[in-house]
Motif scaffolding. Structure first.
Motif, mmCIF file in Angstrom:
data_model
loop_
_atom_site.group_PDB
_atom_site.id
_atom_site.type_symbol
_atom_site.label_atom_id
_atom_site.label_comp_id
_atom_site.label_asym_id
_atom_site.label_seq_id
_atom_site.Cartn_x
_atom_site.Cartn_y
_atom_site.Cartn_z
ATOM 1 N N ASP A 151 0.888 -1.206 -0.100
ATOM 2 C CA ASP A 151 0.052 -0.039 -0.032
ATOM 3 C C ASP A 151 0.874 1.320 -0.098
ATOM 4 O O ASP A 151 0.617 2.381 -0.624
ATOM 5 C CB ASP A 151 -0.912 -0.226 1.203
ATOM 6 N N GLU A 152 1.919 1.276 0.778
ATOM 7 C CA GLU A 152 2.757 2.304 0.757
ATOM 8 C C GLU A 152 3.378 2.736 -0.618
ATOM 9 O O GLU A 152 3.668 3.935 -0.952
ATOM 10 C CB GLU A 152 4.007 2.154 1.939
ATOM 11 N N ASP A 153 3.929 1.780 -1.309
ATOM 12 C CA ASP A 153 4.351 1.625 -2.649
ATOM 13 C C ASP A 153 3.672 2.401 -3.431
ATOM 14 O O ASP A 153 3.626 3.236 -4.354
ATOM 15 C CB ASP A 153 4.932 0.228 -2.993
ATOM 16 N N GLN A 154 2.364 1.855 -3.385
ATOM 17 C CA GLN A 154 1.281 2.464 -4.329
ATOM 18 C C GLN A 154 1.134 3.856 -4.045
ATOM 19 O O GLN A 154 0.831 4.701 -5.131
ATOM 20 C CB GLN A 154 -0.046 1.617 -4.176
ATOM 21 N N GLU A 155 1.055 4.460 -2.704
ATOM 22 C CA GLU A 155 0.749 5.741 -2.488
ATOM 23 C C GLU A 155 1.933 6.560 -3.085
ATOM 24 O O GLU A 155 1.801 7.693 -3.548
ATOM 25 C CB GLU A 155 0.603 5.760 -1.161
ATOM 26 N N GLU A 156 3.170 5.878 -2.879
ATOM 27 C CA GLU A 156 4.443 6.856 -3.237
ATOM 28 C C GLU A 156 4.256 7.020 -4.955
ATOM 29 O O GLU A 156 4.497 8.105 -5.330
ATOM 30 C CB GLU A 156 5.584 6.131 -2.971
ATOM 31 N N GLU A 157 3.837 6.106 -5.753
ATOM 32 C CA GLU A 157 3.821 6.083 -7.213
ATOM 33 C C GLU A 157 2.631 7.113 -7.595
ATOM 34 O O GLU A 157 2.785 7.802 -8.344
ATOM 35 C CB GLU A 157 3.403 4.699 -7.933
ATOM 36 N N GLU A 158 1.581 6.997 -6.663
ATOM 37 C CA GLU A 158 0.439 8.203 -7.076
ATOM 38 C C GLU A 158 0.972 9.432 -6.780
ATOM 39 O O GLU A 158 0.440 10.323 -7.556
ATOM 40 C CB GLU A 158 -0.857 7.775 -6.069
ATOM 41 N N GLU A 159 1.713 9.650 -5.498
ATOM 42 C CA GLU A 159 2.216 11.210 -5.501
ATOM 43 C C GLU A 159 3.138 11.663 -6.731
ATOM 44 O O GLU A 159 3.340 12.611 -6.787
ATOM 45 C CB GLU A 159 3.005 11.028 -4.088
ATOM 46 N N ARG A 160 4.130 10.663 -6.987
ATOM 47 C CA ARG A 160 4.946 10.996 -8.161
ATOM 48 C C ARG A 160 4.368 11.316 -9.183
ATOM 49 O O ARG A 160 4.651 12.234 -9.895
ATOM 50 C CB ARG A 160 5.839 9.680 -8.375
ATOM 51 N N GLY A 161 2.969 10.489 -9.604
ATOM 52 C CA GLY A 161 2.233 10.923 -10.871
ATOM 53 C C GLY A 161 1.767 12.167 -10.872
ATOM 54 O O GLY A 161 1.888 13.046 -11.816
ATOM 55 N N GLU A 162 1.261 12.338 -9.648
ATOM 56 C CA GLU A 162 0.713 13.942 -9.447
ATOM 57 C C GLU A 162 1.779 14.992 -9.732
ATOM 58 O O GLU A 162 1.472 15.876 -10.293
ATOM 59 C CB GLU A 162 -0.145 14.047 -8.030
ATOM 60 N N ARG A 163 2.991 14.657 -9.055
ATOM 61 C CA ARG A 163 4.022 15.864 -9.335
ATOM 62 C C ARG A 163 4.387 15.832 -10.714
ATOM 63 O O ARG A 163 4.683 17.106 -11.058
ATOM 64 C CB ARG A 163 5.054 15.393 -8.147
#
Length: 212
Positions: free
Chosen positions: A195-207
């Motif tokens: 779950d933590e990895d998925q959240e980091e990917e979503e944040e990276r995509g938004e940036r």
């Protein structure tokens, strides 16, 4: 310890015993309780310069002693009387029997005399108190057992409850372990990491989207 002292009568020639007739007197028969101290005597009116006194128990020699005049004047006139003593300290039932006193005059001439004997009867101590205490202990024993039995019966529900709790806990633990081990199930720690990895990917995509 009781002390029992039995004295014999001293018979001497001045008491009217005919001249030339020796007298040997012993303590009367005795009945005592074991553990007591007993003293029996053998007294005589026999003229002697030297003699031996022998004590026999049931015709078996147990003690022999020599007798001589007590002083110089008696030695000139010859000894006329005397006594021998037999003492039992802490007497036991094995000491029961007939005790006979035998005199052997050696000087001035060999002569032998013998008493009628003293019968000692030793009885056992009274153990009624000990028996009573033992009976009381035996009587209290069933009551003690009854108390213990009642106590155990009262404790059974608590013991059963505790045993049931531990059994249920053990079964629940095994069920969770089997559920985690089933295919498709992941350990909670591994799931949190994903779950933590998925959240980091979503944040990276938004940036990246904002940067464009």
């Amino acid at each position: 310890m009781k002390f029992l002292l039995i004295a014999s009568l001293y018979l001497v020639s001045s008491w009217g015993v005919p001249s030339g007739v020796p007298v040997v007197t012993q303590t009367p028969d005795v009945s005592v309780t074991e553990g007591e101290t007993v003293n029996i005597t053998c007294c005589w009116t026999v003229k002697f310069e030297r003699m031996s006194v022998t004590w026999l128990k049931n015709q078996t020699v147990i003690k022999t002693e020599l007798k001589y005049p007590n002083n110089s004047q008696a030695s000139l006139q010859k000894e006329r009387s005397g006594c021998s003593y037999l003492t039992f300290m802490n007497i036991t039932r094995e000491d029961s029997g007939r005790y006979t006193c035998r005199l052997s005059v050696e000087v001035p001439e060999l002569q032998k005399y013998q008493g009628n004997g003293t019968v000692i009867t030793v009885t056992a101590r009274d153990n009624n108190n000990e028996d009573s205490n033992a009976s009381a202990d035996n009587t209290d024993l069933p009551n003690t057992r009854g108390v213990v039995l009642v106590y155990l019966l009262r404790c059974l529900p608590i013991v059963a409850l505790i045993s049931t709790f531990f059994c249920l806990h053990k079964l629940g633990t095994k069920a969770r372990q089997r559920a985690l081990a089933a295919p498709g199930n992941k350990a909670p720690a591994a799931q949190r990491t994903e779950d933590e990895d998925q959240e980091e990917e979503e944040e990276r995509g938004e940036r990246e989207t904002e940067a464009k």
